[in-house]
Design a protein around this motif. Structure first.
Motif, PDB file in Angstrom:
ATOM      1  N   ASN A 218      35.197  79.294   9.943  1.00 32.86           N
ATOM      2  CA  ASN A 218      34.979  78.126   9.088  1.00 32.86           C
ATOM      3  C   ASN A 218      36.159  77.172   9.246  1.00 32.86           C
ATOM      4  N   ILE A 219      35.949  76.086   9.983  1.00 28.65           N
ATOM      5  CA  ILE A 219      37.047  75.172  10.308  1.00 28.65           C
ATOM      6  C   ILE A 219      37.571  74.475   9.063  1.00 28.65           C
ATOM      7  N   LEU A 220      36.665  73.997   8.213  1.00 30.09           N
ATOM      8  CA  LEU A 220      37.086  73.284   7.001  1.00 30.09           C
ATOM      9  C   LEU A 220      37.880  74.200   6.082  1.00 30.09           C
ATOM     10  N   ALA A 221      37.407  75.443   5.911  1.00 26.08           N
ATOM     11  CA  ALA A 221      38.119  76.398   5.063  1.00 26.08           C
ATOM     12  C   ALA A 221      39.494  76.709   5.638  1.00 26.08           C
ATOM     13  N   ALA A 222      39.586  76.844   6.964  1.00 26.73           N
ATOM     14  CA  ALA A 222      40.870  77.123   7.601  1.00 26.73           C
ATOM     15  C   ALA A 222      41.850  75.974   7.365  1.00 26.73           C
ATOM     16  N   SER A 223      41.344  74.740   7.413  1.00 27.59           N
ATOM     17  CA  SER A 223      42.223  73.587   7.198  1.00 27.59           C
ATOM     18  C   SER A 223      42.813  73.592   5.795  1.00 27.59           C
ATOM     19  N   VAL A 224      42.013  74.034   4.807  1.00 24.41           N
ATOM     20  CA  VAL A 224      42.499  74.088   3.422  1.00 24.41           C
ATOM     21  C   VAL A 224      43.553  75.178   3.268  1.00 24.41           C
ATOM     22  N   VAL A 225      43.335  76.335   3.873  1.00 23.87           N
ATOM     23  CA  VAL A 225      44.307  77.426   3.775  1.00 23.87           C
ATOM     24  C   VAL A 225      45.649  76.999   4.366  1.00 23.87           C
ATOM     25  N   VAL A 226      45.614  76.424   5.562  1.00 26.34           N
ATOM     26  CA  VAL A 226      46.857  76.024   6.227  1.00 26.34           C
ATOM     27  C   VAL A 226      47.540  74.893   5.458  1.00 26.34           C
ATOM     28  N   SER A 227      46.761  73.882   5.083  1.00 32.89           N
ATOM     29  CA  SER A 227      47.336  72.729   4.381  1.00 32.89           C
ATOM     30  C   SER A 227      47.965  73.133   3.050  1.00 32.89           C
ATOM     31  N   SER A 228      47.250  73.956   2.268  1.00 35.47           N
ATOM     32  CA  SER A 228      47.777  74.352   0.954  1.00 35.47           C
ATOM     33  C   SER A 228      49.010  75.233   1.091  1.00 35.47           C
ATOM     34  N   THR A 229      49.051  76.066   2.127  1.00 37.29           N
ATOM     35  CA  THR A 229      50.225  76.921   2.341  1.00 37.29           C
ATOM     36  C   THR A 229      51.458  76.087   2.682  1.00 37.29           C
ATOM     37  N   VAL A 230      51.296  75.151   3.598  1.00 40.10           N
ATOM     38  CA  VAL A 230      52.425  74.325   4.042  1.00 40.10           C
ATOM     39  C   VAL A 230      52.919  73.421   2.915  1.00 40.10           C
ATOM     40  N   HIS A 231      51.991  72.788   2.205  1.00 32.82           N
ATOM     41  CA  HIS A 231      52.385  71.852   1.148  1.00 32.82           C
ATOM     42  C   HIS A 231      52.981  72.550  -0.064  1.00 32.82           C
ATOM     43  N   SER A 232      52.719  73.832  -0.233  1.00 29.81           N
ATOM     44  CA  SER A 232      53.275  74.578  -1.371  1.00 29.81           C
ATOM     45  C   SER A 232      54.599  75.258  -1.028  1.00 29.81           C
ATOM     46  N   SER A 233      54.950  75.246   0.234  1.00 34.75           N
ATOM     47  CA  SER A 233      56.138  75.979   0.677  1.00 34.75           C
ATOM     48  C   SER A 233      57.420  75.175   0.482  1.00 34.75           C
ATOM     49  N   LEU A 234      58.474  75.884   0.148  1.00 34.39           N
ATOM     50  CA  LEU A 234      59.799  75.270   0.066  1.00 34.39           C
ATOM     51  C   LEU A 234      60.475  75.254   1.430  1.00 34.39           C
ATOM     52  N   ASN A 235      59.934  76.053   2.359  1.00 37.22           N
ATOM     53  CA  ASN A 235      60.485  76.122   3.714  1.00 37.22           C
ATOM     54  C   ASN A 235      59.355  76.012   4.740  1.00 37.22           C
ATOM     55  N   PRO A 236      58.631  74.892   4.776  1.00 32.75           N
ATOM     56  CA  PRO A 236      57.479  74.774   5.686  1.00 32.75           C
ATOM     57  C   PRO A 236      57.857  74.882   7.152  1.00 32.75           C
ATOM     58  N   GLU A 237      59.096  74.562   7.480  1.00 31.96           N
ATOM     59  CA  GLU A 237      59.517  74.636   8.884  1.00 31.96           C
ATOM     60  C   GLU A 237      59.590  76.070   9.393  1.00 31.96           C
ATOM     61  N   LYS A 238      59.524  77.056   8.477  1.00 36.76           N
ATOM     62  CA  LYS A 238      59.579  78.454   8.891  1.00 36.76           C
ATOM     63  C   LYS A 238      58.186  79.082   9.009  1.00 36.76           C
ATOM     64  N   ILE A 239      57.142  78.301   8.769  1.00 35.13           N
ATOM     65  CA  ILE A 239      55.769  78.841   8.741  1.00 35.13           C
ATOM     66  C   ILE A 239      55.132  78.769  10.125  1.00 35.13           C
ATOM     67  N   ILE A 240      54.537  79.898  10.537  1.00 32.91           N
ATOM     68  CA  ILE A 240      53.726  79.955  11.751  1.00 32.91           C
ATOM     69  C   ILE A 240      52.370  80.561  11.390  1.00 32.91           C
ATOM     70  N   PHE A 241      51.307  79.833  11.712  1.00 32.00           N
ATOM     71  CA  PHE A 241      49.950  80.319  11.455  1.00 32.00           C
ATOM     72  C   PHE A 241      49.314  80.799  12.758  1.00 32.00           C
ATOM     73  N   HIS A 242      48.795  82.018  12.728  1.00 30.51           N
ATOM     74  CA  HIS A 242      48.038  82.569  13.842  1.00 30.51           C
ATOM     75  C   HIS A 242      46.568  82.590  13.413  1.00 30.51           C
ATOM     76  N   ILE A 243      45.779  81.640  13.915  1.00 33.84           N
ATOM     77  CA  ILE A 243      44.369  81.540  13.538  1.00 33.84           C
ATOM     78  C   ILE A 243      43.523  82.178  14.641  1.00 33.84           C
ATOM     79  N   ILE A 244      42.691  83.144  14.244  1.00 29.78           N
ATOM     80  CA  ILE A 244      41.801  83.828  15.179  1.00 29.78           C
ATOM     81  C   ILE A 244      40.363  83.480  14.803  1.00 29.78           C
TER      82      ILE A 244
END
Length: 536
Positions: A218-244
């Motif tokens: 689900n591309i739209l759902a994946a975009s929400v997961v990644v976006s919400s994780t990055v925008h909620s993080s205090l250290n977004p530069e340390k985040i790596i997402f592995h999408i399968i």
């Protein structure tokens, strides 16, 4: 003998003419009661009362006769009819009598050929024309209630079935979204650019970063997961997402994240077909699951045929339908069990489901010491929400099966997928994967009777003894099936999980819970706008 009357006529004296032995004359005096005077006033009062009472009694008699007075066969019945007119309230007794009749007929079979009115209005009409006795009326009432209850239950089951089909379908807008992005991949070089860029590839195995794994189609759902994780993080530069994702969705998924990078986080998109280790030789059980006819019928067939709906409740039926989601036979749902092999260089990952939203910085999760355990998860057997947080092994497994009863404890607390921290180093020292496979095989041998199908039951067995409990505030469950979820609890949770049928991207999603998801959708994006994925 002489008879003498007094002048006032109030006494009579009777004397004998002979004397007794003592020389006295024997006599007897009798007093006569005075005559009762005849009162004209009393006569007038009596006539006046009768003049008022006789018309009243005539009216009462007429009413009783019209209402079926001839049905009364006892003094008690007559007394109850006349009671209200005589100032006596027998309503309590009537209720008790009718209650006795209802209890009596509750154990009796309905009379054959009993005519049932189609509506309450028809019942009232027939009561006026047909003088039912109390028992017949009670039978009619019982039959009408039984019919109504059956129709209501059937309607509820039909609603659940329709909801199941709606949850299993792909909305037109999301299907359009995926197709347009796939087309973009073939026609736009920017959509095909390498993810991540070559200079960032070494970071994909750098354990100083925070690695998140997401498997979804689900591309739209994946975009929400990644976006919400990055925008909620205090250290977004340390985040790596592995999408399968699967092969058919890979091009569209790659296009989205290539054209919509979320800086400063790094995103890798890989298809299942791109993993060398993930072959049929290494996952024979999954191949068996996908090809097993019984499983295909279980997920794709008629979920009502052969079911005895009279012996189940809507809640039980809904639970069975949820366990029959076709996504459960997708390899993407089983990938979690192969994380150590898929990411051999990583030590720790956080695995997320595609129906979650991140609302708080998750960096502290990386500092949690798992104390040698493999899986850090929220337990689901305790909490304020008794609907969501009441899951134990008995809710998932068939304990009437000797194999299950001999190996598992029905009161053992369950835990949740959706947001899990996995220590891959500790995992590699266990036989979790082999245990998972062996229990899947056992379930196939038992004709799928060991548990409600899904990915969680075999994982509950495989990870038994390897789970570290984390605080429930990290992961709030049930937003996809619990309408009474507290809004304050949603706002306070680090991760909210729309597990259940009512996903926020579906029309059947709960309106009051949808905004927590939609606020992370970029509705100004051309692909989203052109596919009419509108903000609700």
């Amino acid at each position: 003998m002489q008879l003498r009357l007094s002048p006032s006529m109030r006494s009579i004296t009777i004397s004998s003419t002979s004397t007794n032995n003592n020389g006295f004359v024997e006599s007897m005096k009798i007093k006569v009661a005075p005559p009762r005077r005849f009162s004209y006033r009393a006569v007038f009062s009596t006539v006046l009362v009768l003049a008022f009472m006789l018309p009243f009694l005539f009216i009462v008699t007429a009413i009783v006769t019209l209402e079926g007075f001839n049905k009364c066969s006892s003094l008690g019945c007559i007394g109850r009819r006349f009671g209200p007119f005589l100032g006596r309230d027998d309503s309590g007794r009537l209720v008790k009598d009718f209650d006795k009749i209802l209890h009596h007929i509750d154990t009796e079979e309905l009379p054959p050929g009993l005519h049932l009115p189609e509506s309450f209005s028809q019942l009232l009409s027939e009561m006026k024309s047909t003088h039912y006795d109390a028992k017949t009326f009670a039978f009619i009432l019982k039959a009408m209630m039984g019919k109504l209850e059956k129709e209501l239950k059937e309607a509820k089951f039909a609603e659940l079935m329709n909801k199941h089909f709606a949850a299993s379908s792909i909305p037109k807008g999301i299907h359009c979204f995926s197709l347009r992005l796939t087309d973009e991949y073939s026609s736009n070089a920017h959509a095909r650019k390498q993810l991540p860029s070559p200079e960032l590839l070494p970071l994909l195995s750098d354990n100083s970063y925070h690695h998140f794994v997401l498997s979804t189609d689900n591309i739209l759902a994946a975009s929400v997961v990644v976006s919400s994780t990055v925008h909620s993080s205090l250290n977004p530069e340390k985040i790596i997402f592995h999408i399968i994702t699967d092969k058919k969705t890979y091009a569209g998924m790659h296009s989205w994240f290539a054209l919509n990078p979320i800086y400063p986080a790094i995103v890798e998109v890989k298809g299942v077909h791109q993993f060398d280790w993930l072959t049929r030789e290494n996952v024979p059980v999954l191949e068996a699951i996908e090809s097993h006819n019984g499983i295909r019928d279980y997920y794709r067939g008629n979920h009502v045929a052969g079911s005895n709906l009279s012996e189940t409740t809507p809640r039980m039926f809904a639970s069975k339908l949820q366990a029959r989601s076709p996504t459960y036979i997708s390899i993407l749902n089983h990938l979690r069990i192969y994380l150590p092999e898929l990411f051999p260089s990583l030590d720790k990952v956080i695995c997320l489901d595609d129906d979650v939203v991140i609302q708080r910085d998750l960096s502290p999760l990386w500092e949690i010491e798992l104390e040698g355990k493999v899986n850090a998860a929220v337990e689901t057997c305790r909490g304020e929400d008794q609907w969501v947080m009441s899951k134990r092994f008995r809710n998932y497994f068939n304990f009437s099966n000797p194999l299950i009863a001999g190996k598992l404890n029905p009161d053992e607390c369950a835990w949740a997928y959706g947001m899990n921290i996995f220590d891959l180093r500790a995992w590699r020292r266990t036989n979790i994967r082999d245990t998972y496979h062996s229990w899947l095989k056992e379930n196939l041998k038992s004709n799928l009777t060991l548990w409600k199908l899904g990915t969680l039951p075999p994982a509950l067995i495989a990870f038994k003894g390897h789970v570290h409990q984390i605080d429930s505030s990290w992961h709030l469950l049930g937003l996809g099936y619990q309408t009474k979820t507290s809004i304050e609890s949603v706002k306070a949770a680090a991760v909210i999980h729309y597990n259940g049928q009512s996903k926020p991207w579906l029309p059947i999603g709960f309106e009051h819970l949808r905004p927590f998801w939609t606020k992370h959708v970029n509705y100004s994006n051309d692909f989203i706008r052109n596919c009419h994925i509108l903000e609700s």
